[in-house]
Design a protein around this motif. Structure first.
Motif, PDB file in Angstrom:
ATOM      1  N   GLY A 155       0.772  -1.265  -0.054  1.00 10.28           N
ATOM      2  CA  GLY A 155      -0.040   0.107   0.004  1.00 10.28           C
ATOM      3  C   GLY A 155       0.933   1.202  -0.088  1.00 10.28           C
ATOM      4  N   ALA A 156       0.068   2.487   0.297  1.00 13.22           N
ATOM      5  CA  ALA A 156       1.031   3.768   0.050  1.00 13.22           C
ATOM      6  C   ALA A 156       2.062   3.666   1.018  1.00 13.22           C
ATOM      7  CB  ALA A 156       0.050   4.829   0.127  1.00 13.22           C
ATOM      8  N   ARG A 216       0.321  -2.424  10.407  1.00 15.49           N
ATOM      9  CA  ARG A 216      -0.712  -3.449   9.821  1.00 15.49           C
ATOM     10  C   ARG A 216      -1.342  -4.002  11.025  1.00 15.49           C
ATOM     11  NH1 ARG A 216      -0.838  -3.248   4.548  1.00 15.49           N
ATOM     12  NH2 ARG A 216      -0.167  -1.326   4.155  1.00 15.49           N
ATOM     13  N   ARG A 217      -0.473  -4.763  11.723  1.00 13.82           N
ATOM     14  CA  ARG A 217      -1.396  -5.429  12.994  1.00 13.82           C
ATOM     15  C   ARG A 217      -2.255  -4.379  13.774  1.00 13.82           C
ATOM     16  NH1 ARG A 217      -0.750 -10.677  12.694  1.00 13.82           N
ATOM     17  NH2 ARG A 217       1.335 -11.464  12.418  1.00 13.82           N
ATOM     18  N   THR A 218      -1.877  -3.186  13.929  1.00 16.54           N
ATOM     19  CA  THR A 218      -2.423  -2.552  14.896  1.00 16.54           C
ATOM     20  C   THR A 218      -3.497  -1.442  14.132  1.00 16.54           C
ATOM     21  OG1 THR A 218      -0.486  -0.821  14.578  1.00 16.54           O
ATOM     22  CG2 THR A 218      -0.669  -2.137  16.391  1.00 16.54           C
ATOM     23  N   ALA A 219      -3.521  -1.085  13.085  1.00 15.85           N
ATOM     24  CA  ALA A 219      -4.138  -0.129  12.341  1.00 15.85           C
ATOM     25  C   ALA A 219      -4.918  -0.471  11.122  1.00 15.85           C
ATOM     26  CB  ALA A 219      -3.345   0.949  11.842  1.00 15.85           C
ATOM     27  N   ASP A 223      -6.110  -2.713   1.440  1.00 19.43           N
ATOM     28  CA  ASP A 223      -6.475  -3.803   0.196  1.00 19.43           C
ATOM     29  C   ASP A 223      -5.270  -4.200  -0.318  1.00 19.43           C
ATOM     30  OD1 ASP A 223      -8.097  -5.254  -1.310  1.00 19.43           O
ATOM     31  OD2 ASP A 223      -8.515  -3.587  -2.626  1.00 19.43           O
ATOM     32  N   ASP A 224      -4.239  -4.553   0.007  1.00 17.69           N
ATOM     33  CA  ASP A 224      -3.073  -5.123  -0.579  1.00 17.69           C
ATOM     34  C   ASP A 224      -2.524  -6.179  -0.320  1.00 17.69           C
ATOM     35  OD1 ASP A 224      -1.486  -4.620   1.888  1.00 17.69           O
ATOM     36  OD2 ASP A 224      -1.728  -2.523   1.548  1.00 17.69           O
ATOM     37  N   LEU A 225      -1.302  -6.735  -0.767  1.00 19.66           N
ATOM     38  CA  LEU A 225      -0.963  -8.148  -0.653  1.00 19.66           C
ATOM     39  C   LEU A 225      -0.448  -8.312   0.889  1.00 19.66           C
ATOM     40  CD1 LEU A 225       1.080  -8.939  -3.743  1.00 19.66           C
ATOM     41  CD2 LEU A 225      -0.288 -10.692  -2.642  1.00 19.66           C
ATOM     42  N   LEU A 226       0.051  -7.472   1.341  1.00 19.04           N
ATOM     43  CA  LEU A 226       0.439  -7.641   2.938  1.00 19.04           C
ATOM     44  C   LEU A 226      -0.756  -7.983   3.911  1.00 19.04           C
ATOM     45  CD1 LEU A 226       2.713  -7.692   4.910  1.00 19.04           C
ATOM     46  CD2 LEU A 226       2.608  -5.217   5.246  1.00 19.04           C
ATOM     47  N   GLU A 235      -5.609 -24.146   6.709  1.00 19.34           N
ATOM     48  CA  GLU A 235      -6.952 -24.991   6.840  1.00 19.34           C
ATOM     49  C   GLU A 235      -7.124 -25.263   8.610  1.00 19.34           C
ATOM     50  OE1 GLU A 235      -5.944 -28.553   4.959  1.00 19.34           O
ATOM     51  OE2 GLU A 235      -6.265 -27.674   3.069  1.00 19.34           O
ATOM     52  N   ASP A 236      -6.046 -25.030   9.357  1.00 19.79           N
ATOM     53  CA  ASP A 236      -6.270 -25.148  11.098  1.00 19.79           C
ATOM     54  C   ASP A 236      -6.711 -24.102  11.550  1.00 19.79           C
ATOM     55  OD1 ASP A 236      -4.070 -24.066  11.066  1.00 19.79           O
ATOM     56  OD2 ASP A 236      -2.900 -25.815  11.858  1.00 19.79           O
ATOM     57  N   GLY A 237      -6.715 -23.100  10.625  1.00 17.97           N
ATOM     58  CA  GLY A 237      -7.255 -21.652  11.401  1.00 17.97           C
ATOM     59  C   GLY A 237      -5.983 -20.760  11.756  1.00 17.97           C
ATOM     60  N   GLY A 238      -4.852 -21.475  11.997  1.00 16.44           N
ATOM     61  CA  GLY A 238      -3.622 -20.553  12.269  1.00 16.44           C
ATOM     62  C   GLY A 238      -3.263 -19.490  11.390  1.00 16.44           C
ATOM     63  N   GLY A 239      -2.641 -18.386  11.403  1.00 10.02           N
ATOM     64  CA  GLY A 239      -2.015 -17.600  10.417  1.00 10.02           C
ATOM     65  C   GLY A 239      -0.656 -17.681  10.502  1.00 10.02           C
ATOM     66  N   MET A 240       0.097 -16.454  10.002  1.00 10.38           N
ATOM     67  CA  MET A 240       1.527 -16.552  10.018  1.00 10.38           C
ATOM     68  C   MET A 240       2.042 -15.831  11.266  1.00 10.38           C
ATOM     69  SD  MET A 240       2.572 -15.912   5.980  1.00 10.38           S
ATOM     70  CE  MET A 240       1.276 -15.957   4.663  1.00 10.38           C
ATOM     71  N   THR A 241       3.253 -16.136  11.521  1.00 11.29           N
ATOM     72  CA  THR A 241       3.899 -15.406  12.548  1.00 11.29           C
ATOM     73  C   THR A 241       4.549 -14.112  11.976  1.00 11.29           C
ATOM     74  OG1 THR A 241       5.844 -16.444  12.251  1.00 11.29           O
ATOM     75  CG2 THR A 241       4.504 -17.404  13.914  1.00 11.29           C
ATOM     76  N   ASP A 242       5.122 -13.212  12.626  1.00 12.74           N
ATOM     77  CA  ASP A 242       5.746 -11.775  12.149  1.00 12.74           C
ATOM     78  C   ASP A 242       6.904 -12.431  11.450  1.00 12.74           C
ATOM     79  OD1 ASP A 242       3.840 -10.398  13.136  1.00 12.74           O
ATOM     80  OD2 ASP A 242       5.020  -9.036  14.254  1.00 12.74           O
ATOM     81  N   LYS A 243       7.740 -13.327  11.774  1.00 18.03           N
ATOM     82  CA  LYS A 243       8.794 -13.769  11.072  1.00 18.03           C
ATOM     83  C   LYS A 243       8.408 -14.476   9.712  1.00 18.03           C
ATOM     84  CE  LYS A 243      12.980 -15.562  10.642  1.00 18.03           C
ATOM     85  NZ  LYS A 243      13.087 -15.877   9.104  1.00 18.03           N
TER      86      LYS A 243
END
Ligand code: HEM
Length: 449
Positions: A155-156, A216-219, A223-226, A235-243
């Motif tokens: 994004g910008a 991004r985590r806080t605000a 609508d971008d890739l990040l 599938e198990d509902g987990g997302g990615m860690t910051d690393k």
């Protein structure tokens, strides 16, 4: 098996093997190796023996049919500090999980949303150039594709960091090159000058990336890739860690601009030297666009532009060689490939093979007009690799290359500036050996027609 245990190949020097030639002229070495020693050959670089494959069916075996028996090779893994465990460098189940998570971000509908950014940024660049001035087109195309990936990925927010990121990426590119051509490749942890420079550059990039992730985590919603990566769920509902996010973002950032910038740079290099092709391209743009900024809806009618892109990537494939390492022994072309062996395949070599391409050194976009792509054996032309590890950004890159070429070529024409002609200087990618200088001739300004 009746053949020798080890395939034939150049003898090279006592300790260095073919390393001096690899440093001097890798494209020549690979080409000679394929033409003189056939579809399966071996090369020795210092202590490493590398299998060089130059037959489309055998390349298909490595990349597709037997893909499970191969992982990425040592050259790419040397980039771990920079790329971490991103899509380019990871393997196995971890890679597959990440690929599945990220793939939707490259879905056609998503890509269409990026088309307007691509065309608009290209128009803006062309509008800033003055008639008669000389420009370094590699620098211009790198800046442009970096802006496009920064905008579509982050994004910008990213634009303020563009200069810092550019400088750090350049540093990592040169550090990588100074290591890959060494007799003994020291791990990234050894404090050589090249490794220390690399560390400092990666540290600067990390600061920028973690800053963007934190924002991004806080605000707010974006609508971008990040944003897509941040909200993606396994599938198990987990997302990615910051690393993981950092590694994937860094990978997409690097892989997403350098190669496309090179495709565009070589495109202008060739177009500036082929007035007939430039003329045919501009005729198509006049008919289809009539002075409008190109949109995604124009793509199906920009056939000749697409053929120019195909032909540029045939002659100057930005990723000019691919490597894999065998996990277990397997049969390849009648030889027994041992576990741990490195296999190299080169787009440069295959794309200039007279068995598949008439007059292979000639720049002739029209060769693609009558369905050549469909007639070719699958791996005679593979600028984006193939099989499960095929470039995730292939459609993104193709769309970007066509839109940028169209947007700029309808505004400007380039002629070669005086001075030596750029030649490929292969390193991590197929960069030119110096600036690609061209004189700008403004043909029309936005709103002229
Ligand atoms: C003309 C432009 C491009 C070329 C020639 C190119 C070429 C390639 C090639 C040959 C591979 C396969 C490497 C291998 O098998 O070892 C690859 C992988 C990859 N590319 Fe591209 N690429 C381009 C643009 C892009 C763009 C725009 C992006 C992202 C926005 C991207 C992201 C990636 C990623 C993440 C991978 C690793 C995929 C995986 O293993 O799952 N590339 N690219």
């Amino acid at each position: 098996m009746s053949k020798a245990l080890v395939p034939p190949g150049p003898k090279g020097r006592f300790l260095a093997g073919s390393l001096p030639e690899l440093r001097r002229d890798p494209l020549g070495l690979y080409t000679r190796c394929a033409r003189e020693f056939g579809p399966v050959a071996t090369l020795r670089f210092g202590l490493r023996r590398v299998w060089f494959i130059s037959d489309p069916a055998l390349i298909e075996e490595v990349l597709v049919t037997k893909a499970r028996n191969f992982v990425k090779h040592y050259g790419l893994k040397m980039n771990r500090l920079m790329l971490g465990d991103g899509l380019l460098t990871s393997d196995g189940d971890f890679w597959l999980r990440q690929r599945r998570l990220i793939q939707p971000a490259f879905h056609r509908d998503r890509l269409h949303a990026y088309a307007a950014v691509m065309a608009e940024y290209a128009e803006r660049a062309a509008a800033s150039w003055r008639d008669g001035e000389t420009r370094d087109l590699q620098a211009d195309m790198t800046r442009l594709t970096l802006e496009i990936i920064a905008r579509t990925l982050f994004g910008a927010d990213a634009s303020g960091h563009a200069r810092e990121v550019y400088a750090a990426l350049e540093q990592t590119y040169h550090s990588f090159n100074s290591r890959i051509f060494s007799i003994i490749i020291l791990p990234e942890s050894v404090p050589t000058p090249a490794n220390l420079r690399m560390r400092r550059a990666v540290h600067r990039l990390d600061r920028v990336l973690y800053g963007l992730i934190e924002q991004r985590r806080t605000a707010g919603t974006h609508d971008d890739l990040l944003a897509l990566l941040l909200h993606a769920r396994h599938e198990d509902g987990g997302g990615m860690t910051d690393k993981q996010l950092r590694d994937e973002a860094m990978t997409l950032f690097l892989a997403g601009h350098e190669t496309t910038a090179l495709a565009l740079t070589w495109a202008w290099h060739l177009l500036a030297r082929h007035a007939d092709v430039y003329g045919a391209l501009q005729d198509e743009l006049k008919t289809v666009l009539a002075g409008r900024t190109p949109t995604v809806g124009d793509l199906p009618r920009l056939q000749y532009t697409e053929h120019v892109v195909q032909e540029v990537m045939r002659l100057y494939p930005p990723a000019y060689a691919l490597g894999r390492q065998a996990v277990a022994p397997c049969e390849l072309g009648g030889y027994r490939l041992p576990a741990g062996a490195t296999v190299l395949m080169s787009q440069w070599v295959m794309h200039r093979d007279p068995r598949w391409f008439d007059d292979p050194e000639a720049f002739r976009p029209e060769r693609w007009a009558d369905g050549l792509a469909k007639r070719l054996p699958k791996f005679a032309y593979f600028p984006f690799g193939g099989g499960p590890r095929q470039c995730i950004g292939a459609a993104f890159a193709q769309m970007e290359a066509v839109l940028v070429l169209a947007a700029i070529a309808q505004r400007c024409r380039f002629t070669p500036a005086p001075g030596p002609e750029a030649r490929p200087a292969p390193g991590m990618t197929l960069r030119p050996d110096g600036p690609v200088q061209a004189v700008v001739h403004v043909v029309s300004r936005r709103g002229d027609s």
